[in-house]
Design an enzyme around this catalytic site. Structure first.
Site, PDB file in Angstrom:
ATOM      1  CG  HIS A 234      -1.772   1.195   1.365  1.00 32.14           C
ATOM      2  ND1 HIS A 234      -3.093   1.214   0.998  1.00 32.14           N
ATOM      3  CD2 HIS A 234      -1.505   2.449   1.815  1.00 32.14           C
ATOM      4  CE1 HIS A 234      -3.593   2.420   1.217  1.00 32.14           C
ATOM      5  NE2 HIS A 234      -2.648   3.193   1.711  1.00 32.14           N
ATOM      6  CD  GLU A 235       1.583   3.664   3.665  1.00 31.58           C
ATOM      7  OE1 GLU A 235       1.788   4.721   3.043  1.00 31.58           O
ATOM      8  OE2 GLU A 235       0.534   3.463   4.320  1.00 31.58           O
TER       9      GLU A 235
ATOM     10  CG  HIS B   2       0.301   6.243  -0.732  1.00 30.97           C
ATOM     11  ND1 HIS B   2      -0.767   6.880  -1.326  1.00 30.97           N
ATOM     12  CD2 HIS B   2      -0.188   5.672   0.401  1.00 30.97           C
ATOM     13  CE1 HIS B   2      -1.858   6.687  -0.576  1.00 30.97           C
ATOM     14  NE2 HIS B   2      -1.525   5.962   0.469  1.00 30.97           N
TER      15      HIS B   2
ATOM     16  CG  HIS C 167       0.344   9.077  -6.992  1.00 29.50           C
ATOM     17  ND1 HIS C 167      -0.791   9.320  -6.270  1.00 29.50           N
ATOM     18  CD2 HIS C 167       0.133   9.653  -8.202  1.00 29.50           C
ATOM     19  CE1 HIS C 167      -1.653  10.005  -7.010  1.00 29.50           C
ATOM     20  NE2 HIS C 167      -1.110  10.218  -8.188  1.00 29.50           N
TER      21      HIS C 167
HETATM   22 ZN   LIG Z   1      -2.742   5.237   2.040  1.00 28.86          ZN
END
Ligand SMILES: [Zn+2]
Length: 668
Positions: free
Chosen positions: A461-462, A465, A468
């Site tokens: 998940h991290e 990010h 991105h």
């Molecule tokens: Zn998040």
């Protein structure tokens, strides 16, 4: 002595020289950098030239760069490796920064320049990205109260400064409660606990300076303890302490703080002409209105609640079979759910862990990014702020892309949770700069560190990010990377979690730390099937938190948030054996700052999209065209375009709630 925070950084990739920086440097560097930023803004506001995009909007973008550098270092260590001095500085910097920010948006000649450019926008011959930056800058001024005059303006300044103080105090109280409490485990309490948990408890005991293994209030210790401990009395004690964070009475109690925060937020929204704080807050989101949010949450709540009630009946029966009469309580749910998982899926979470070493899962996250986007990762030997931090240079086709830093282990000086931040965002204006991105997690240490499946998902998940930021390709830093609407920002991160579920990824990377053997196919299949397990519980605890957050910010601020919380949950029909994922006194998403206030729903909003987006990989999980399109339309675009437009460009349409319900196994 010169202050390293104020010098140019002659380090690899201009990473902050952490080995030269000590706490005494922060305050003087902060003060000087703040003066420099003020000077930049004054020059823009008072210049004799007529306003132009370059001399006003672009110049604002470039202003205060030294302050950005000082703060990026400071906030990194204040969040991930705090101490008494850093906490004190944080309390001092908070109000000063709030004051500075109101000073900028309250600068009348500056606002006039922005306003005149906004009015003339159609004649300025701007590119789409420039037009977007102008719109966002203008909106930022207006929403901050730039158009306010006199008393209203002064009051707004007071409110903002007080809110900053309260948010910091809220976080620090929480940290103090989490750091203080621990529960020692004797030999009998350790019986039948899985090895990883015993190891982690011993490691936590050493950190606390006690002989015995301990359970602390870190999620990575409490949750497995609630899952595996046969001792109902100890589960209750741990759960109650965990639940009481921020509400223990005395100096660290957060309840009065939450009431004051909500009152001030409402006043702020009304000064700006909005009906409620939720209306103000959602204006800039993809969701746009509280009604659209409630509508989405309730569509999910009904089926989730029905599933949770069914599950509760089964777990209650299991508990009674253990000879315990009475109701299933919140400290029983995870324990019996784990037993049920063993019985129905025959999946022993502890049997998985030896395959999920931290290093393997980092390699998996990198490996997937390599296949999808051609990124490569080389370890970097540079000085960082804590010996647990690791760094990599990210390249593509031999060219430098970014620096990625991972700080994975829990420690008392780190706030709880997991997050991604950019110490430097990608930009091309005023100069080309590659991002420096950090992932911070709270995994339990061990030799080697072994992750649970949830931990592995957090890591992915991290890292989503982080991608991105890493793949960002825009001109201006303020709209690069994750600088997007709050309910869009979780799309890349939640989407990336899907690759952990791709069987060939775990087949390749999940290898036993002793034997090097791949995870047996049978275990892998069970794990993937079990990933959908207990979704009624998980959805209920999440949606309850999101609905309470929304209720707090719609209409009048409650006099007593705890009463409002109880009433909201009662009205929804909250199952009695489940509590909110984050109860009000420790709901840091909502009260540490206003980032996620009336915005906690956004994880689910994003999940609607991530399920749909993953389905775009029609030719398989490494579909080249889909990966290219994802990068082109979403991951490289940051906030340079409206999120609905970005999503539609990628997928050709907007998604509905069905994909999410199906993904969670809640579809009728
Ligand atoms: Zn998040």
């Amino acid at each position: 002595m010169s202050n390293p925070l104020l010098s140019d950084w002659a380090t690899p990739f201009e990473i902050a020289p952490f080995d030269l920086i000590d706490d005494a440097h922060f305050a003087p560097a902060f003060d000087e950098a703040l003066q420099m930023a003020r000077q930049d803004v004054r020059e823009i506001a008072e210049q004799p030239e007529k306003p132009s995009f370059a001399n006003t909007i672009e110049a604002l973008e470039a202003s205060g760069d030294r302050l950005d550098k000082v703060l990026s270092v400071f906030f990194t260590v204040a969040g991930a490796d705090s101490n008494a001095e850093r906490q004190k500085l944080q309390r001092e910097f908070g109000p000063k920064l709030a004051a500075y920010s109101s000073e900028v948006t309250g600068n009348k000649s500056l606002f006039q320049r922005v306003q005149s450019l906004w009015e003339a926008r159609d004649t300025l011959d701007l590119t789409d990205e420039e037009a977007r930056l102008l719109m966002l800058t203008h909106r930022r001024f207006v929403r901050a109260g730039a158009a306010l005059e006199g008393q209203a303006e002064a009051r707004m300044r007071e409110i903002m400064s007080r809110l900053a103080e309260l948010g910091t105090q809220f976080s620090q109280n929480l940290l103090a409660d989490e750091a203080e409490w621990f529960m020692e485990l004797d030999e009998q309490a350790l019986e039948n606990l899985p090895d990883f948990l015993v190891d982690a408890a011993r490691s936590a005991g050493r950190e606390k300076g006690v002989e015995a293994p301990v359970i602390t209030l870190s999620r990575s210790l409490v949750v497995p303890f609630l899952q595996f401990s046969e001792r109902r009395d100890l589960r209750e004690r741990a759960f109650r302490a965990w639940e009481a964070r921020g509400a223990m009475g005395g100096e660290t109690d957060n309840r009065a703080i939450t009431a004051e925060i909500l009152r001030l937020r409402q006043e702020r929204a009304q000064l700006l002409g909005y009906e409620s704080f939720a209306a103000y807050k959602l204006e800039t989101e993809m969701a746009k209105t509280p009604e659209r949010v409630r509508d989405l949450l309730m569509q999910v709540w009904e089926p989730a609640c029905a599933q949770a009630e069914k599950d509760a009946a089964i777990l209650t029966e299991m508990m009674q079979a253990d000879g315990i009469n009475g109701e299933l309580r919140p400290w029983d749910w995870r324990y019996y759910a784990e037993k049920r998982r063993l019985a129905e899926h025959d999946l022993d979470e502890a049997a998985l862990k030896p395959y999920l070493t931290l290093d393997n899962m980092i390699a998996a996250a990198f490996g997937v990014a390599n296949r999808l986007f051609g990124l490569e990762f080389q370890p970097l030997d540079i000085a960082l702020y804590h010996p647990d931090c690791r760094a990599w240079e990210v390249t593509r086709n031999g060219r430098h892309v970014a620096v990625f830093i991972g700080d994975y282990f829990a420690r008392a000086s780190k706030r709880s949770g997991a997050w991604c931040s950019a110490m430097r965002g990608q930009a091309k204006q005023p100069k080309v700069q590659g991002p420096v991105v950090i992932n911070v997690c709270n995994f339990a240490k061990g030799e080697p560190a072994l992750l649970g499946y949830d931990d592995a998902r957090t890591l992915f998940h991290e890292f989503g990010h982080a991608l991105h930021h890493l793949l960002s390709d825009v001109n201006y830093e303020s709209i690069s990377g994750t600088s997007v609407a709050r309910d869009f920002v979780e799309l890349p991160s939640q989407l990336y979690e899907h690759w952990l579920e791709v069987p060939e990824v775990l087949e390749t990377y999940a290898r036993h730390y002793r034997t090097g053997e791949a995870m047996p196919r049978e275990l892998l299949d069970k794990m993937l099937k079990a990933a959908n397990f207990d979704q009624g519980f998980q959805t209920v605890e999440y949606v309850a938190s999101a609905m309470v957050d929304l209720a707090f910010h719609e209409g009048d601020a409650p006099d007593d948030p705890m009463t409002k919380q109880r009433e909201t949950l009662e009205k929804m029909g909250m199952p009695s054996a489940i509590t909110m994922r984050h109860a009000t006194p420790h709901f840091a998403h909502v009260f540490s700052g206003d980032g996620y206030s009336s915005g906690y729903y956004s994880y689910m909003w994003s999940e609607v999209m991530d399920a749909d987006a993953f389905a775009a990989f029609e030719a398989g999980p490494f579909d080249e065209d889909a990966a290219k399109s994802l990068e082109t339309h979403i991951l490289s675009r940051g906030g340079s375009e409206d999120p609905e437009a970005l999503y539609t460009a990628f997928r050709g349409r907007l998604p509905g709630v069905e994909a999410l319900l199906k993904g969670r196994g809640l579809a009728a």
